[in-house]
Design an enzyme around this catalytic site. Structure first.
Site, PDB file in Angstrom:
ATOM      1  N   LYS A 106       0.841  -1.182   0.088  1.00  0.00           N
ATOM      2  CA  LYS A 106       0.143  -0.068  -0.025  1.00  0.00           C
ATOM      3  C   LYS A 106       0.950   1.267  -0.028  1.00  0.00           C
ATOM      4  O   LYS A 106       0.564   2.094  -0.578  1.00  0.00           O
ATOM      5  CB  LYS A 106      -0.718  -0.024   1.316  1.00  0.00           C
ATOM      6  CG  LYS A 106      -2.029  -1.114   1.402  1.00  0.00           C
ATOM      7  CD  LYS A 106      -3.158  -0.797   2.368  1.00  0.00           C
ATOM      8  CE  LYS A 106      -2.701  -0.794   3.501  1.00  0.00           C
ATOM      9  NZ  LYS A 106      -1.938  -2.006   4.205  1.00  0.00           N
ATOM     10  N   ARG A 153      11.693  -3.172  11.336  1.00  0.00           N
ATOM     11  CA  ARG A 153      10.545  -2.528  12.062  1.00  0.00           C
ATOM     12  C   ARG A 153      10.133  -3.467  13.340  1.00  0.00           C
ATOM     13  O   ARG A 153      10.128  -4.735  13.104  1.00  0.00           O
ATOM     14  CB  ARG A 153       9.252  -2.578  10.963  1.00  0.00           C
ATOM     15  CG  ARG A 153       8.715  -1.222  10.988  1.00  0.00           C
ATOM     16  CD  ARG A 153       8.057  -0.795   9.826  1.00  0.00           C
ATOM     17  NE  ARG A 153       6.390  -1.587  10.120  1.00  0.00           N
ATOM     18  CZ  ARG A 153       5.290  -1.672   9.703  1.00  0.00           C
ATOM     19  NH1 ARG A 153       5.208  -0.889   8.392  1.00  0.00           N
ATOM     20  NH2 ARG A 153       4.288  -2.044   9.953  1.00  0.00           N
ATOM     21  N   ARG A 184      -9.699   1.570   9.424  1.00  0.00           N
ATOM     22  CA  ARG A 184      -9.256   0.022   9.485  1.00  0.00           C
ATOM     23  C   ARG A 184     -10.444  -0.549   9.995  1.00  0.00           C
ATOM     24  O   ARG A 184     -10.177  -1.973  10.303  1.00  0.00           O
ATOM     25  CB  ARG A 184      -8.050  -0.130  10.498  1.00  0.00           C
ATOM     26  CG  ARG A 184      -6.698  -0.137   9.600  1.00  0.00           C
ATOM     27  CD  ARG A 184      -5.868  -0.423  10.759  1.00  0.00           C
ATOM     28  NE  ARG A 184      -4.537  -1.094  10.283  1.00  0.00           N
ATOM     29  CZ  ARG A 184      -3.326  -0.674   9.830  1.00  0.00           C
ATOM     30  NH1 ARG A 184      -3.469   0.757   9.220  1.00  0.00           N
ATOM     31  NH2 ARG A 184      -2.446  -1.380   9.156  1.00  0.00           N
ATOM     32  N   ARG A 242      10.772  -7.855   4.178  1.00  0.00           N
ATOM     33  CA  ARG A 242      10.819  -6.176   4.853  1.00  0.00           C
ATOM     34  C   ARG A 242      11.377  -6.189   6.006  1.00  0.00           C
ATOM     35  O   ARG A 242      11.914  -5.003   6.339  1.00  0.00           O
ATOM     36  CB  ARG A 242       9.248  -5.645   4.780  1.00  0.00           C
ATOM     37  CG  ARG A 242       9.371  -4.177   5.262  1.00  0.00           C
ATOM     38  CD  ARG A 242       7.828  -3.500   5.225  1.00  0.00           C
ATOM     39  NE  ARG A 242       6.915  -3.905   6.141  1.00  0.00           N
ATOM     40  CZ  ARG A 242       5.824  -3.786   6.213  1.00  0.00           C
ATOM     41  NH1 ARG A 242       5.107  -2.815   5.434  1.00  0.00           N
ATOM     42  NH2 ARG A 242       4.878  -4.146   7.121  1.00  0.00           N
TER      43      ARG A 242
HETATM   44  P1  ADP Z   1       0.658  -2.424   7.920  1.00  0.00           P
HETATM   45  O1  ADP Z   1      -0.193  -2.062   6.839  1.00  0.00           O
HETATM   46  O2  ADP Z   1       1.980  -3.173   7.361  1.00  0.00           O
HETATM   47  O3  ADP Z   1      -0.145  -2.986   8.950  1.00  0.00           O
HETATM   48  P2  ADP Z   1       0.890   0.449   9.019  1.00  0.00           P
HETATM   49  O4  ADP Z   1       2.108   1.100   8.722  1.00  0.00           O
HETATM   50  O5  ADP Z   1      -0.283   0.611   8.278  1.00  0.00           O
HETATM   51  O6  ADP Z   1       1.446  -0.986   8.507  1.00  0.00           O
HETATM   52  O7  ADP Z   1       0.314   0.169  10.525  1.00  0.00           O
HETATM   53  C1  ADP Z   1       1.261  -0.340  11.496  1.00  0.00           C
HETATM   54  C2  ADP Z   1       0.458  -0.280  12.874  1.00  0.00           C
HETATM   55  O8  ADP Z   1       0.165   1.083  13.116  1.00  0.00           O
HETATM   56  C3  ADP Z   1      -0.905  -1.080  13.013  1.00  0.00           C
HETATM   57  O9  ADP Z   1      -0.588  -2.332  13.254  1.00  0.00           O
HETATM   58  C4  ADP Z   1      -1.363  -0.245  13.962  1.00  0.00           C
HETATM   59  O10 ADP Z   1      -0.708  -0.864  15.242  1.00  0.00           O
HETATM   60  C5  ADP Z   1      -1.030   1.062  13.825  1.00  0.00           C
HETATM   61  N1  ADP Z   1      -2.070   1.725  12.911  1.00  0.00           N
HETATM   62  C6  ADP Z   1      -2.246   2.211  11.780  1.00  0.00           C
HETATM   63  N2  ADP Z   1      -3.526   2.712  11.240  1.00  0.00           N
HETATM   64  C7  ADP Z   1      -4.209   2.470  12.295  1.00  0.00           C
HETATM   65  C8  ADP Z   1      -5.531   2.861  12.491  1.00  0.00           C
HETATM   66  N3  ADP Z   1      -6.072   3.461  11.432  1.00  0.00           N
HETATM   67  N4  ADP Z   1      -6.228   2.508  13.500  1.00  0.00           N
HETATM   68  C9  ADP Z   1      -5.435   1.902  14.652  1.00  0.00           C
HETATM   69  N5  ADP Z   1      -4.250   1.715  14.412  1.00  0.00           N
HETATM   70  C10 ADP Z   1      -3.536   1.817  13.262  1.00  0.00           C
END
Ligand code: ADP
Length: 190
Positions: A14, A134, A89, A128
């Protein structure tokens, strides 16, 4: 105003696609995960609140996340539109977003769901993990994030499909192939 949402499991690519779409449309790509990671690196209050949840692969509480998105969408660079990556989400967040966009006099125009099967997604995340280190890219945490995705975020795709806003994109193949598929959809809707 062009408001676009990008959905897809962790590891679907994404982030990469988000910056390409954003560049093409001239809108900012807003990644909630990215904003949380920046806040963590800078040791802000939001970063401190998010860290324990992110490290476990859990969602950061809505009280933190929704307020953060609201503030970001109010920034001047988002006035002409935005691309959201990682938000909403949950269906509850989708409802909050609907109210936020209404307050801005806007509406979601398009939702793109990048689909990649689970084995491929785990393989990509492991790769990754080697490159980026990470904290939430260990295998048990990745599996958990995928589970949470299926349970909580897939219903968001259904929510937008019911409003005829959802476009599914095959996320396999090269990065350029996926971009071409997405741009073809954008062209069709332009
Ligand atoms: P990925 O798509 O690889 O899971 P992201 O960078 O999108 O990684 O998100 C990493 C973390 O950030 C998630 O696992 C969550 O803990 C937090 N996070 C991101 N977006 C949200 C959201 N909309 N609501 C709650 N937590 C979020």
């Amino acid at each position: 105003m062009t408001a676009i949402i990008l959905l897809g499991p962790p590891g679907a690519g994404k982030g990469t696609q988000a910056s390409r779409i954003a560049e093409r449309l001239g809108v900012p790509a807003i990644s909630t995960g990215e904003i949380f990671r920046t806040n963590m690196a800078e040791g802000t209050e939001i970063g401190k609140q998010a860290k324990a949840f992110m490290d476990r692969g859990e969602f950061v509480p809505d009280s933190v996340t929704n307020a953060m998105v609201k503030a970001r969408l109010a920034a001047p660079d988002a006035a002409g539109g935005f691309l959201l990556d990682g938000y909403p989400r949950t269906v509850a967040q989708a409802h909050v977003l609907r109210d936020m966009t209404m307050d801005l006099g806007a509406a979601i125009d398009l939702v793109l769901e990048i689909q990649v099967d689970e084995d491929e997604v785990v393989a990509r995340m492991l790769k990754r993990a080697e490159e980026l280190h990470r904290a939430d890219d260990t295998e048990p945490v990745m599996r958990h994030r995928l589970e949470v995705y299926h349970r909580q975020t897939e219903p968001v795709a259904t929510y937008y499909a019911d409003q005829d806003l959802l476009h599914v994109v095959d996320g396999t193949g090269t990065v350029d192939e996926v971009t071409d598929r997405i741009f073809a959809i954008l062209d069709r809707l332009a």
